[in-house]
Design a protein around this motif. Structure first.
Motif, PDB file in Angstrom:
ATOM      1  N   MET A 145      -2.602  13.202  21.436  1.00 29.78           N
ATOM      2  CA  MET A 145      -3.815  12.580  20.903  1.00 29.78           C
ATOM      3  C   MET A 145      -4.776  13.648  20.311  1.00 29.78           C
ATOM      4  N   PRO A 146      -5.524  13.399  18.990  1.00 29.23           N
ATOM      5  CA  PRO A 146      -6.373  14.354  18.360  1.00 29.23           C
ATOM      6  C   PRO A 146      -7.503  14.688  19.190  1.00 29.23           C
ATOM      7  N   LEU A 147      -8.185  16.039  19.217  1.00 28.72           N
ATOM      8  CA  LEU A 147      -9.278  16.304  19.915  1.00 28.72           C
ATOM      9  C   LEU A 147     -10.644  15.702  19.053  1.00 28.72           C
ATOM     10  N   ARG A 148     -11.450  15.025  19.749  1.00 31.17           N
ATOM     11  CA  ARG A 148     -12.391  14.408  19.171  1.00 31.17           C
ATOM     12  C   ARG A 148     -13.458  15.532  19.137  1.00 31.17           C
ATOM     13  N   ILE A 149     -13.807  15.832  17.628  1.00 34.19           N
ATOM     14  CA  ILE A 149     -14.855  17.010  17.467  1.00 34.19           C
ATOM     15  C   ILE A 149     -16.178  16.325  17.029  1.00 34.19           C
ATOM     16  N   GLY A 150     -17.264  16.776  17.791  1.00 39.36           N
ATOM     17  CA  GLY A 150     -18.576  16.203  17.570  1.00 39.36           C
ATOM     18  C   GLY A 150     -19.179  17.380  16.554  1.00 39.36           C
ATOM     19  N   TYR A 151     -20.014  17.010  15.562  1.00 37.66           N
ATOM     20  CA  TYR A 151     -20.468  17.924  14.525  1.00 37.66           C
ATOM     21  C   TYR A 151     -21.679  17.407  13.777  1.00 37.66           C
ATOM     22  N   VAL A 152     -22.548  18.147  13.276  1.00 39.02           N
ATOM     23  CA  VAL A 152     -23.541  17.673  12.529  1.00 39.02           C
ATOM     24  C   VAL A 152     -23.173  17.864  10.902  1.00 39.02           C
ATOM     25  N   ARG A 153     -23.349  16.933  10.190  1.00 41.64           N
ATOM     26  CA  ARG A 153     -22.661  16.922   8.745  1.00 41.64           C
ATOM     27  C   ARG A 153     -23.780  17.846   7.896  1.00 41.64           C
ATOM     28  N   GLU A 154     -23.833  19.151   8.016  1.00 39.91           N
ATOM     29  CA  GLU A 154     -24.736  19.934   7.319  1.00 39.91           C
ATOM     30  C   GLU A 154     -23.748  21.075   6.765  1.00 39.91           C
ATOM     31  N   HIS A 155     -24.292  21.927   5.813  1.00 39.24           N
ATOM     32  CA  HIS A 155     -23.646  22.947   5.057  1.00 39.24           C
ATOM     33  C   HIS A 155     -23.087  24.023   6.008  1.00 39.24           C
ATOM     34  N   PHE A 156     -23.337  23.999   7.016  1.00 36.18           N
ATOM     35  CA  PHE A 156     -22.869  25.111   7.915  1.00 36.18           C
ATOM     36  C   PHE A 156     -21.423  24.436   8.285  1.00 36.18           C
ATOM     37  N   SER A 157     -21.220  23.367   8.295  1.00 35.11           N
ATOM     38  CA  SER A 157     -20.094  22.670   8.932  1.00 35.11           C
ATOM     39  C   SER A 157     -18.976  22.574   7.697  1.00 35.11           C
ATOM     40  N   SER A 158     -19.024  23.247   6.537  1.00 34.07           N
ATOM     41  CA  SER A 158     -18.378  23.279   5.642  1.00 34.07           C
ATOM     42  C   SER A 158     -16.826  23.814   6.097  1.00 34.07           C
ATOM     43  N   PRO A 159     -16.698  24.845   6.720  1.00 34.49           N
ATOM     44  CA  PRO A 159     -15.164  25.067   7.158  1.00 34.49           C
ATOM     45  C   PRO A 159     -14.759  24.021   7.975  1.00 34.49           C
ATOM     46  N   LEU A 160     -15.404  23.398   8.907  1.00 33.02           N
ATOM     47  CA  LEU A 160     -14.848  22.405   9.457  1.00 33.02           C
ATOM     48  C   LEU A 160     -14.461  21.342   8.736  1.00 33.02           C
ATOM     49  N   LEU A 161     -15.067  20.835   7.775  1.00 28.67           N
ATOM     50  CA  LEU A 161     -14.770  19.830   6.795  1.00 28.67           C
ATOM     51  C   LEU A 161     -13.765  20.007   5.913  1.00 28.67           C
ATOM     52  N   GLN A 162     -13.343  21.319   5.648  1.00 24.33           N
ATOM     53  CA  GLN A 162     -12.181  21.859   4.730  1.00 24.33           C
ATOM     54  C   GLN A 162     -10.857  21.719   5.906  1.00 24.33           C
ATOM     55  N   PHE A 163     -11.118  22.034   6.997  1.00 22.74           N
ATOM     56  CA  PHE A 163     -10.108  22.081   8.131  1.00 22.74           C
ATOM     57  C   PHE A 163      -9.433  20.615   8.272  1.00 22.74           C
ATOM     58  N   ALA A 164     -10.749  19.522   8.524  1.00 21.27           N
ATOM     59  CA  ALA A 164     -10.352  18.249   8.706  1.00 21.27           C
ATOM     60  C   ALA A 164      -9.798  17.435   7.794  1.00 21.27           C
ATOM     61  N   LYS A 165     -10.133  17.938   6.346  1.00 21.67           N
ATOM     62  CA  LYS A 165      -9.526  17.286   5.036  1.00 21.67           C
ATOM     63  C   LYS A 165      -7.971  17.685   5.367  1.00 21.67           C
ATOM     64  N   ALA A 166      -7.490  18.837   5.293  1.00 13.50           N
ATOM     65  CA  ALA A 166      -6.226  19.597   5.198  1.00 13.50           C
ATOM     66  C   ALA A 166      -5.480  18.672   6.669  1.00 13.50           C
ATOM     67  N   ASP A 167      -6.148  18.699   7.818  1.00 19.86           N
ATOM     68  CA  ASP A 167      -5.236  18.212   8.919  1.00 19.86           C
ATOM     69  C   ASP A 167      -5.187  16.576   8.775  1.00 19.86           C
ATOM     70  N   GLU A 168      -5.903  16.061   8.176  1.00 25.82           N
ATOM     71  CA  GLU A 168      -5.611  14.515   7.945  1.00 25.82           C
ATOM     72  C   GLU A 168      -5.453  13.840   9.313  1.00 25.82           C
ATOM     73  N   GLY A 169      -6.252  14.036  10.402  1.00 20.65           N
ATOM     74  CA  GLY A 169      -6.096  13.544  11.461  1.00 20.65           C
ATOM     75  C   GLY A 169      -5.106  13.664  12.563  1.00 20.65           C
ATOM     76  N   ARG A 170      -4.191  14.724  12.151  1.00 27.36           N
ATOM     77  CA  ARG A 170      -3.166  15.019  13.115  1.00 27.36           C
ATOM     78  C   ARG A 170      -3.417  15.707  14.399  1.00 27.36           C
ATOM     79  N   THR A 171      -4.478  16.681  14.333  1.00 29.32           N
ATOM     80  CA  THR A 171      -4.858  17.317  15.669  1.00 29.32           C
ATOM     81  C   THR A 171      -6.311  17.073  15.973  1.00 29.32           C
ATOM     82  N   ILE A 172      -7.189  16.859  14.967  1.00 26.29           N
ATOM     83  CA  ILE A 172      -8.688  16.675  15.309  1.00 26.29           C
ATOM     84  C   ILE A 172      -9.133  15.444  14.455  1.00 26.29           C
TER      85      ILE A 172
END
Length: 290
Positions: free
Chosen positions: A1-28
């Motif tokens: 089951m993917p980890l549910r990652i809480g975040y604030v959608r701000e510019h600081f989160s850019s690396p996380l957004l890039q990770f999530a796009k590549a991950d496609e819901g497999r792990t997060i």
């Protein structure tokens, strides 16, 4: 089951957004929390997320004040956060000292907007018990409150708030940088330690890539412009101020200790007899204290 990652959608989160796009819901799976760290902590407490990428000071003060809902498991942004002190476009307040004995707008109780207001008050010499707050939930509620006069000012990250400054909806009357690195990672105690380590190891790869000189000079600006609509000059100015850790699985001990020291002086936390133990703030199965 993917980890549910809480975040604030701000510019600081850019690396996380890039990770999530590549991950496609497999792990997060990303869970957006637009009201900020107060909402992130609330969702951790209610088991609506497993992990929160949130502001250092409310995370640490929450544990210091007795929360058992989460422990610190990693680092995310290694540089301070610059908080703008924001007032209404037609308000009478011109500088931070004018705010003494007024009502400050905050997003939620225990949020970064509240803890930093206490730090601002401490720097100004105001007694913490004299400070008054009004909860306004999100950036729109905060802006409305300074313009209708129900609050004098609020505090929010400088570049996130700047579009409303540029549009003439608010005025900046000062700024207060955090005296600590701005973002940490917290997780529920019940979260799977191995899954957390895998998440943070992969996140470290995206953070290092985003933080590299090549990315800073080229693709970061376009990514942030596309994802958040910020102007190129603002993005480049922000990129000069921000730094990320090389390893998200490490937290320097002094970050926790020094944050607690400032929060105690500001009246946000109260030290127990014998003082705080830094070890009580982290999950040792996941993170390494350095």
């Amino acid at each position: 089951m993917p980890l549910r990652i809480g975040y604030v959608r701000e510019h600081f989160s850019s690396p996380l957004l890039q990770f999530a796009k590549a991950d496609e819901g497999r792990t997060i799976t990303l869970v957006e929390c637009p009201s900020g760290t107060g909402q992130l902590i609330s969702r951790l407490t209610k088991d609506e997320i497993d992990v929160a990428i949130a502001l250092t000071d409310p995370l640490i003060s929450g544990i210091a004040n007795g929360s058992q809902a989460y422990k610190l498991v990693g680092s995310f942004v290694a540089t301070p956060l610059n908080w703008a002190v924001v007032s209404g476009k037609d308000s009478k307040y011109e500088k931070i000292s004018d705010l003494k004995d007024t009502t400050i707008g905050i997003s939620r109780i225990g949020s970064g907007s509240q803890t930093m207001a206490y730090v601002m008050g401490f720097q100004q010499g105001w007694p913490s018990e004299s400070m008054k707050f009004q909860v306004n939930n999100d950036i729109r509620g905060l802006i409305n409150s300074v313009n209708d006069g129900t609050t004098s000012a609020f505090m929010w990250e400088w570049f996130t708030t700047k579009p409303w400054l540029d549009s003439g909806e608010v005025r900046f009357i000062g700024s207060v940088p955090t005296p600590w690195p701005s973002w940490l990672v917290a997780a529920q105690p019940s979260a799977d330690a191995e899954a957390l380590k895998e998440f943070l190891t992969t996140l470290s790869n995206y953070v290092r890539a985003f933080d590299s000189a090549d990315s800073r000079a080229t693709k970061n600006v376009e990514f942030i412009k596309s994802a958040f609509g910020y102007g190129e000059e603002d993005i480049k100015a922000w990129m000069k101020t921000v730094g990320y850790p090389q390893d998200c699985l490490e937290i320097p001990k002094n970050v926790i200790a020094e944050t607690l020291s400032v929060l105690e002086k500001a009246g946000v936390v109260k030290s127990p007899e014998g003082g705080f133990s830094v070890d009580n703030f982290v999950e040792p199965k996941v993170v390494k204290l350095t």
